[in-house]
Design a protein around this motif. Structure first.
Motif, PDB file in Angstrom:
ATOM      1  N   HIS A  58       0.855  -1.184   0.000  1.00 35.31           N
ATOM      2  CA  HIS A  58       0.000   0.000   0.000  1.00 35.31           C
ATOM      3  C   HIS A  58       0.894   1.239   0.000  1.00 35.31           C
ATOM      4  O   HIS A  58       1.784   1.349   0.841  1.00 35.31           O
ATOM      5  CB  HIS A  58      -0.899   0.036   1.241  1.00 35.31           C
ATOM      6  CG  HIS A  58      -1.953  -1.014   1.243  1.00 35.31           C
ATOM      7  ND1 HIS A  58      -3.265  -0.740   0.970  1.00 35.31           N
ATOM      8  CD2 HIS A  58      -1.891  -2.333   1.477  1.00 35.31           C
ATOM      9  CE1 HIS A  58      -3.969  -1.847   1.037  1.00 35.31           C
ATOM     10  NE2 HIS A  58      -3.159  -2.842   1.354  1.00 35.31           N
ATOM     11  N   PHE A  59       0.658   2.146  -0.927  1.00 38.85           N
ATOM     12  CA  PHE A  59       1.366   3.419  -1.000  1.00 38.85           C
ATOM     13  C   PHE A  59       0.371   4.546  -0.800  1.00 38.85           C
ATOM     14  O   PHE A  59      -0.753   4.488  -1.328  1.00 38.85           O
ATOM     15  CB  PHE A  59       2.016   3.615  -2.386  1.00 38.85           C
ATOM     16  CG  PHE A  59       3.054   2.574  -2.703  1.00 38.85           C
ATOM     17  CD1 PHE A  59       4.376   2.762  -2.343  1.00 38.85           C
ATOM     18  CD2 PHE A  59       2.710   1.420  -3.384  1.00 38.85           C
ATOM     19  CE1 PHE A  59       5.332   1.814  -2.651  1.00 38.85           C
ATOM     20  CE2 PHE A  59       3.649   0.471  -3.692  1.00 38.85           C
ATOM     21  CZ  PHE A  59       4.977   0.663  -3.326  1.00 38.85           C
ATOM     22  N   SER A  60       0.758   5.582  -0.075  1.00 37.39           N
ATOM     23  CA  SER A  60      -0.100   6.751   0.096  1.00 37.39           C
ATOM     24  C   SER A  60      -0.048   7.585  -1.178  1.00 37.39           C
ATOM     25  O   SER A  60       1.035   7.924  -1.658  1.00 37.39           O
ATOM     26  CB  SER A  60       0.372   7.589   1.288  1.00 37.39           C
ATOM     27  OG  SER A  60       0.268   6.843   2.473  1.00 37.39           O
ATOM     28  N   LYS A  61      -1.230   7.911  -1.698  1.00 36.45           N
ATOM     29  CA  LYS A  61      -1.287   8.733  -2.914  1.00 36.45           C
ATOM     30  C   LYS A  61      -1.023  10.191  -2.596  1.00 36.45           C
ATOM     31  O   LYS A  61      -1.402  10.671  -1.522  1.00 36.45           O
ATOM     32  CB  LYS A  61      -2.662   8.610  -3.586  1.00 36.45           C
ATOM     33  CG  LYS A  61      -2.927   7.260  -4.191  1.00 36.45           C
ATOM     34  CD  LYS A  61      -4.118   7.221  -5.126  1.00 36.45           C
ATOM     35  CE  LYS A  61      -5.411   7.560  -4.509  1.00 36.45           C
ATOM     36  NZ  LYS A  61      -6.564   7.291  -5.377  1.00 36.45           N
ATOM     37  N   LYS A  62      -0.394  10.877  -3.558  1.00 36.87           N
ATOM     38  CA  LYS A  62      -0.248  12.331  -3.442  1.00 36.87           C
ATOM     39  C   LYS A  62      -1.570  12.960  -3.827  1.00 36.87           C
ATOM     40  O   LYS A  62      -2.209  12.537  -4.778  1.00 36.87           O
ATOM     41  CB  LYS A  62       0.840  12.829  -4.421  1.00 36.87           C
ATOM     42  CG  LYS A  62       2.133  13.109  -3.793  1.00 36.87           C
ATOM     43  CD  LYS A  62       3.056  13.768  -4.799  1.00 36.87           C
ATOM     44  CE  LYS A  62       4.394  14.021  -4.184  1.00 36.87           C
ATOM     45  NZ  LYS A  62       5.337  14.576  -5.141  1.00 36.87           N
ATOM     46  N   HIS A  63      -1.966  13.972  -3.097  1.00 27.96           N
ATOM     47  CA  HIS A  63      -3.241  14.643  -3.433  1.00 27.96           C
ATOM     48  C   HIS A  63      -2.990  15.993  -4.010  1.00 27.96           C
ATOM     49  O   HIS A  63      -2.069  16.645  -3.911  1.00 27.96           O
ATOM     50  CB  HIS A  63      -4.132  14.757  -2.189  1.00 27.96           C
ATOM     51  CG  HIS A  63      -4.593  13.420  -1.719  1.00 27.96           C
ATOM     52  ND1 HIS A  63      -5.576  12.702  -2.355  1.00 27.96           N
ATOM     53  CD2 HIS A  63      -4.171  12.623  -0.698  1.00 27.96           C
ATOM     54  CE1 HIS A  63      -5.762  11.544  -1.726  1.00 27.96           C
ATOM     55  NE2 HIS A  63      -4.916  11.479  -0.718  1.00 27.96           N
TER      56      HIS A  63
END
Length: 118
Positions: free
Chosen positions: A113-118
């Motif tokens: 799981h990678f945190s998306k850039k917003h």
């Protein structure tokens, strides 16, 4: 068929037989799927019989490289599944926060799981 074509065909058939004799062994590439939810980009990578301690992950900009090794069971009578080392480089389909990956290996599937850039 002309003679050069027949000779080439024979060479190809000989090569195929040699590869089959080796059990089709060689580098293998695990299959991968990308998915996402509202906040995460998720990688699913098939890694059956891969031990977690053989896995290496390297993130470089918008690419992720996964390397590891699958060992063949001892005393094989016939081998069709490829084994040995693998390296797979994938491009993130969305921007992610650097070094945000959280990985787990369960039932032969590596999930990151990678945190998306917003």
């Amino acid at each position: 068929m002309n003679e050069p074509m027949l000779a080439r065909l024979q060479q190809l058939m000989t090569l195929r037989e040699e590869v089959e004799t080796l059990g089709g062994l060689g580098p293998w590439t695990p299959a991968a799927d990308w998915a996402e939810d509202d906040s995460s980009l998720i990688l699913y990578l098939d890694a059956p019989d891969v031990e977690a301690d053989t896995l290496e992950l390297h993130e470089d900009g918008q690419q992720l490289t996964v390397a590891g090794q699958r060992n063949a069971p001892a005393r094989l009578l016939q081998q069709e599944r490829q084994s040995g080392k693998f390296v797979r480089t994938l491009t993130f389909p969305r921007e992610v926060l650097p070094q945000s990956g959280r990985a787990q290996l369960v039932s032969g599937v590596l999930t990151i799981h990678f945190s998306k850039k917003h």
